[in-house]
Design a protein around this motif. Structure first.
Motif, PDB file in Angstrom:
ATOM      1  N   ALA A   1      31.499  44.566  31.289  1.00 23.48           N
ATOM      2  CA  ALA A   1      30.028  44.603  32.057  1.00 23.48           C
ATOM      3  C   ALA A   1      29.030  44.948  31.047  1.00 23.48           C
ATOM      4  N   ILE A   2      29.347  45.579  29.869  1.00 27.61           N
ATOM      5  CA  ILE A   2      28.479  45.635  28.894  1.00 27.61           C
ATOM      6  C   ILE A   2      27.798  44.350  28.412  1.00 27.61           C
ATOM      7  N   ALA A   3      28.948  43.479  28.096  1.00 25.66           N
ATOM      8  CA  ALA A   3      28.785  42.291  27.313  1.00 25.66           C
ATOM      9  C   ALA A   3      27.761  41.418  28.531  1.00 25.66           C
ATOM     10  N   GLY A   4      28.344  41.302  29.664  1.00 20.65           N
ATOM     11  CA  GLY A   4      27.609  40.590  30.650  1.00 20.65           C
ATOM     12  C   GLY A   4      26.223  41.046  31.014  1.00 20.65           C
TER      13      GLY A   4
ATOM     14  N   THR B   1      29.474  40.035  36.005  1.00 19.03           N
ATOM     15  CA  THR B   1      28.292  40.769  35.870  1.00 19.03           C
ATOM     16  C   THR B   1      27.191  39.970  35.702  1.00 19.03           C
ATOM     17  N   MET B   2      27.226  38.813  35.045  1.00 16.67           N
ATOM     18  CA  MET B   2      25.948  37.818  34.545  1.00 16.67           C
ATOM     19  C   MET B   2      25.601  37.421  35.946  1.00 16.67           C
ATOM     20  N   LYS B   3      26.387  37.355  36.969  1.00 17.14           N
ATOM     21  CA  LYS B   3      25.986  36.730  38.376  1.00 17.14           C
ATOM     22  C   LYS B   3      25.001  37.977  38.906  1.00 17.14           C
ATOM     23  N   LEU B   4      25.766  39.183  38.748  1.00 10.74           N
ATOM     24  CA  LEU B   4      25.327  40.299  39.664  1.00 10.74           C
ATOM     25  C   LEU B   4      23.860  40.609  38.983  1.00 10.74           C
TER      26      LEU B   4
ATOM     27  N   HIS C   1      25.463  50.559  39.708  1.00 13.11           N
ATOM     28  CA  HIS C   1      25.274  49.302  40.561  1.00 13.11           C
ATOM     29  C   HIS C   1      26.084  48.118  40.324  1.00 13.11           C
ATOM     30  N   ILE C   2      26.693  48.210  38.960  1.00 12.73           N
ATOM     31  CA  ILE C   2      27.321  46.973  38.875  1.00 12.73           C
ATOM     32  C   ILE C   2      28.913  47.310  38.691  1.00 12.73           C
ATOM     33  N   ILE C   3      29.333  48.137  38.032  1.00  9.97           N
ATOM     34  CA  ILE C   3      30.866  48.332  38.154  1.00  9.97           C
ATOM     35  C   ILE C   3      31.412  48.728  39.172  1.00  9.97           C
ATOM     36  N   PRO C   4      30.668  49.638  40.326  1.00  9.16           N
ATOM     37  CA  PRO C   4      31.151  49.915  41.376  1.00  9.16           C
ATOM     38  C   PRO C   4      31.364  48.471  42.221  1.00  9.16           C
ATOM     39  N   ASN C   5      30.619  47.673  42.084  1.00  7.89           N
ATOM     40  CA  ASN C   5      30.875  46.127  42.938  1.00  7.89           C
ATOM     41  C   ASN C   5      31.672  45.289  42.299  1.00  7.89           C
ATOM     42  N   LEU C   6      32.396  45.822  40.991  1.00  5.18           N
ATOM     43  CA  LEU C   6      33.540  44.835  40.459  1.00  5.18           C
ATOM     44  C   LEU C   6      34.687  45.586  40.342  1.00  5.18           C
ATOM     45  N   LEU C   7      34.767  46.985  41.247  1.00  6.82           N
ATOM     46  CA  LEU C   7      35.883  47.463  41.137  1.00  6.82           C
ATOM     47  C   LEU C   7      37.089  46.943  41.611  1.00  6.82           C
ATOM     48  N   HIS C   8      36.898  46.109  42.492  1.00  8.93           N
ATOM     49  CA  HIS C   8      37.969  45.223  43.036  1.00  8.93           C
ATOM     50  C   HIS C   8      38.534  44.369  42.002  1.00  8.93           C
ATOM     51  N   ILE C   9      37.961  43.895  41.247  1.00  8.45           N
ATOM     52  CA  ILE C   9      38.814  42.888  40.007  1.00  8.45           C
ATOM     53  C   ILE C   9      39.554  43.930  39.486  1.00  8.45           C
ATOM     54  N   GLY C  10      39.079  45.037  39.243  1.00  8.32           N
ATOM     55  CA  GLY C  10      39.987  46.008  38.315  1.00  8.32           C
ATOM     56  C   GLY C  10      41.335  46.540  39.026  1.00  8.32           C
TER      57      GLY C  10
END
Lengths: 341, 312, 321
Positions: free
Chosen positions: B118-121, B195-198, B221-230
């Motif tokens: 997420a940080i990189a993106g 993340t780059m998309k979000l 805003h970003i990590i919660p929306n990517l939790l499913h990937i995790g």
């Protein structure tokens, strides 16, 4: 009009999808016919079953989960639903051509445009590849592609959207089919390109006696190209008439709603009207008339809520599936509240 | 009044629109009997992993020289090993190592991958360059070689020896750290791309426009929306961690002080020729079942949460 | 294209430098002193110092402090780190166990055994995986497909060790002299067969997903609407588009061609590099481990660059970027 004779006759077509949530009746009793050299347009919101109708005619429904449950599709008197896959394959491409909404992804990215047209030609005709190439270039000229010999060796991604759709049309028409199914052919294109593509289709139709089944949600496209229009709502055709008649005098409240939601030049309105609500979930259609939940006339009428209307000829050549359409015009003009029966 | 009637009616016909991604996925999984069966198997293994060390604390010392390599019988359902110890107990105890490694390695790897990705993106620029360089460097060493290399470096290493937070890199913690350190890369790549998309999405732009700081946007805003990937990668990574532990234990680079399935196979690999199949059989079946359960459950979970990740 | 390739190559150089630093940190700094494996501690500190001295392990870590700040002299770089970097690139490091042999000569001697095992294993496995998955995808949605998926999932979940041990046991029942070692060259086909079978489940499942994903694309629908028969769709339209993921998966496995199959080599007494790697870990033979790790990485990175070039060959969208 009818002296042309019928090319395609679809009667009581039902295509269902068996999903894990239940049976989706995507097409549920659709009937229409297309005369030679004519254009029939199916109009409706997305999800109303118009594309599934087109894919059913081609028998390109993914099986499973899809299944054509009943009905008949006759092309020139030949029952297509009785054909096996091999026979159907010879119909596809040679008798019926099809073009799609997305010219971007509908062409195979790793083959040149020309080779894809040549493939279509050589599938149905025994000719040498050199002749096929000449034919393909000829087709590219016909569909109005500049520098066709050069375009022949280019890949789809090197062409613009409009050019790709022209390549698709050239491919679909390569074996001189009698019917062309155009599934939202202009939706993904710019407005000016849209007009060009529609103009091209009309020209080709005039020169080859082609019949077209045009699938669209865009009434403006219909007005300029179609001879007959069927309006689809919730897996059924709810109104069908000649284009002029339908535009002059829409009978079904849904059709009326569609017309009122188009902006018109010279008309002063603060806000476009919309049809309230959304298309009902095909897993769970409302009882009675499927449109009654969104209909300002039938919403509270007991008959509309319990009994489903069937298509009937309200005026000569003008069919409509609505209990109230006889009284509709007066109803629309006066206050609906004093029309309660 | 008529407006009210209308809205309720419209909603009535659309039961699915109101559901969130999570509850939708949950309902789909609940209806999937195979997924539930797999989840039950996983829970049983987890239960065994916790209970077995308490039930058989003294297993290692129950040596019985009169009963070496005994066949399965009523008293010993899975026979005994070369020291006359119960194989049933040994197999149950093995679940502990396996599940611990699977869980801990992923607890290290998934947050690491998600935060770095997420940080990189989100920030891009030189931060992105460094993180990408880091994971492409790590990713360019083939998997097993990398695992063995780290394990080799950890041999006989004990950090903070004697203190209560002593970390035995040669034992179980070392395996977990080694696996965690090498398996965050896949998650990181995916999360970075997403993340780059979000980052360009309206709601993130709105949050940025309203003056929120980068880190706060990232974590709110970003990590919660990517939790499913995790979560998907967690379930898929579990299998990898279990298999890797078996591999290491088989090579005697794994856990030494307690039973594990890889060691069971390693101990018994020469016994098969003598017709003693029970130790190897028990370990194989134990591995097979949990790997099968995680594989299927992971697939179903991914299909329920995000079908477009299928090919990753 | 040229600029893209150049960028790709520069990135690869940075990756390889990263791996060189990483291996140094892992093996020389974290792993630390391994002399006790080679010099008996009872011989005293002097013997140990001699051993370290001979291998340059008592030098400064990164920069030679005795040379002062004269970074322009070679002496300044006479340290463990820079020796490690040079040994990596030249493959001239000396094994601790076999002090008279350089890494290069050991690799040259053993690589052929690894290749004899892995080349047929991967070729057969790759071909069988593609053929079976194409077959299964052809019958998608039918009982054959479902049975195929079921068997591959089961096959995937059986631990590799079980295949290996059962395979050897079965061979031992049939013909004991072929179950271990390379006394007779045909023995190599036992581990080859085991490797192929054990890998089949995963590869069939992967290729099937790739095939089916591709078959849901719009261009497949177009092809069907043209009347292309199913074999034409599968082998002309779809296969060509699937080449990219397939190629990637093949290139990813190339490092293991050289490295050999770690477990199979050890278990079947194939005297290759995989076996060497495992025994070097037990021997704490740091130069060998470093060299082999670095070797596989370099092959892998080169493979990635080759994949990118192949992408451009197979996908016209990339070719013209």
């Amino acid at each position: 009009m009818s002296d042309n004779g019928t090319l395609l006759r679809v009667s009581d077509l039902r295509t269902h999808f068996h999903t894990e949530d239940g049976v989706v009746k995507a097409v549920d009793g659709v009937s229409f016919r297309i005369d030679r050299g004519r254009t029939f347009a199916l109009v409706g919101e997305s999800g109303c079953g118009k594309s599934v109708t087109a894919f059913s005619i081609m028998q390109l429904i993914p099986i499973p989960p899809g299944r054509i449950v009943s009905g008949s599709i006759e092309l020139d008197g030949e029952e297509l639903l009785d054909l096996n896959e091999k026979q159907m394959r010879h119909i596809r491409g040679s008798q019926i051509g099809m073009i799609f909404q997305e010219p971007m992804s509908s062409l195979n990215p790793v083959f040149t445009c020309g080779s894809q047209i040549v493939e279509a030609i050589r599938l149905h005709r025994r000719i040498s590849s050199r002749d096929a190439r000449a034919m393909a270039i000829d087709l590219l000229v016909q569909v109005g592609i500049p520098e066709p010999a050069q375009r022949f060796d280019e890949y789809p991604h090197q062409l613009s959207g409009g050019m790709r759709q022209r390549v698709m049309i050239a491919m679909a028409l390569s074996c001189r089919p009698r019917l062309l199914i155009a599934d939202e052919p202009t939706t993904a294109l710019d407005v000016t390109i849209q007009a060009q593509i529609l103009e091209l289709l009309k020209e080709l139709q005039a020169s080859t006696q082609l019949s077209i089944l045009l699938i669209t949600h865009d009434l403006a496209v219909v007005a300029g190209t179609a001879d007959v229009v069927g309006v689809m709502y919730a897996s059924k055709i709810v109104e069908q008439a000649d284009t002029g008649q339908l535009f002059a005098e829409p009978l079904h409240p849904y059709t009326h709603g569609l017309f009122r939601s188009i902006p018109r030049l010279g008309e002063k309105k603060h806000r476009l009207e919309t049809i309230p609500g959304t298309v009902p979930n095909p897993l769970n259609f409302p009882a009675g008339c499927k449109f009654h939940t969104r209909c300002h006339i039938g919403r509270d009428k007991p008959r509309c809520r319990t009994q489903e209307p069937t298509l009937r000829e309200v005026r000569p050549g003008h069919w409509c599936a609505c209990w109230e359409c006889d009284r509709y015009e007066t109803a629309a003009q006066s206050d609906p509240s004093d029309k309660v029966t | 009044m008529s407006d009210l009637v209308e809205t309720t009616r419209v909603e009535q016909f659309e039961p699915r629109t109101g559901r969130s991604l999570w509850s939708d996925a949950f309902h789909r999984l609940l209806r999937d009997k195979i997924a539930i069966a797999c989840f039950v198997i996983i829970c049983i293994y987890a239960g065994i992993a916790i209970a077995a060390p308490m039930m058989f604390p003294d297993w290692a010392n129950e040596v019985d020289y009169d009963n070496l390599n005994a066949r399965p019988s009523w008293s010993e359902p899975l026979g005994t090993d070369g020291f006359g110890r119960s194989i049933l107990q040994k197999t149950l105890l093995g679940a502990n190592v396996s599940m611990t490694v699977g869980l801990t390695a992923n607890i290290i790897a998934i947050p690491l991958g998600m935060v770095l990705g997420a940080i990189a993106g989100y920030y891009g620029g030189w931060i992105d360059d460094i993180i990408v360089w880091l994971y492409s460097t790590l990713a360019s060493i083939p998997g097993l070689v990398k695992l063995l290399a780290i394990k080799f470096a950890f041999i006989d290493k004990v950090l903070w020896k004697g203190s209560w937070y002593e970390l035995d890199l040669d034992g179980l913690p070392g395996i977990c750290i080694a696996l965690g350190v090498i398996s965050w890369i896949g998650t990181c790549r995916l999360v970075r791309a997403e993340t780059m998309k979000l980052r360009e999405m309206d709601y993130v732009l709105a949050a940025r426009a309203s003056g929120r700081g980068g880190l706060s946007i990232l974590f709110r805003h970003i990590i919660p929306n990517l939790l499913h990937i995790g979560i998907i990668n967690f379930s898929l990574g579990f299998v990898g961690a279990i298999s890797a532990e078996v591999f290491l234990s088989f090579l005697n680079l794994g856990v030494q002080d307690r039973p594990s399935w890889g060691r069971m196979i390693s101990d018994a690999k020469m016994q098969l020729v003598a017709g003693q199949w029970w130790e190897i059989g028990a370990a194989t079946v134990a591995i097979f079942l949990i790997v099968l359960a995680w594989n299927i459950f992971g697939d179903r979970l991914r299909d329920a949460l995000d079908p477009k990740l299928r090919n990753v | 294209m040229g600029a893209y390739l150049l960028r790709r190559l520069i990135l690869s150089v940075f990756t390889i430098l990263g791996v060189m630093v990483l291996t140094f940190v892992l093996f020389n700094l974290i792993a630390g002193d391994v002399s006790s494996n080679y010099v008996n501690p009872k011989l005293g500190d002097q013997a140990k110092q001699d051993w370290l001295e001979k291998r340059g392990l008592n030098k400064d870590v990164i920069f030679n402090k005795t040379a002062g700040a004269k970074f322009w002299t070679g002496e300044f770089y006479d340290t463990q780190f820079w020796r490690h970097m040079i040994d990596c690139v030249t493959f001239q490091g000396h094994s601790y166990r076999y002090p008279d042999k350089t890494l290069m000569s050991i690799i040259a001697e053993k690589a052929k055994y690894s290749l004899a095992l892995t080349v047929p294993m991967m070729a057969i496995g790759w071909f069988a995986g593609l053929a079976i998955s194409a077959f299964v995808a052809y019958f998608r949605g039918t009982i054959i497909d479902r049975a195929g998926v079921f068997i591959t999932v089961l096959g995937m979940c059986v631990p590799f060790l079980a295949y290996m041990i059962l395979g050897q046991w079965a061979m031992f029942q049939i013909s004991p002299q072929h179950a271990w070692g390379l006394a007779s060259p045909v023995n190599i086909y036992v581990p080859v067969a085991i490797g192929v079978i054990a890998g089949l489940g995963g590869s069939v499942r992967f290729y099937r997903t790739v095939f089916l994903d591709e078959m849901n694309r719009d261009y497949v629908r177009t092809a069907r609407a043209k009347g292309v028969p199913l074999p034409g769709i599968l082998f002309r339209h779809v296969l060509r588009n699937c080449m990219l993921p397939i190629l990637t998966s093949v290139v990813m496995s190339i490092p293991f061609l050289i490295m050999g199959s770690l477990l199979l080599e050890q278990f079947f007494g194939v005297n290759g590099l995989g076996d060497l790697f495992l025994s070097s870990i037990n021997d704490r033979d740091v130069p060998i481990i470093t060299g082999l790790t670095f070797l596989t990485t370099v092959i892998y990175v080169i493979g990635l660059v080759i994949t990118d070039i192949l992408y451009a060959v197979f996908d016209p969208r990339i070719r013209l970027r």
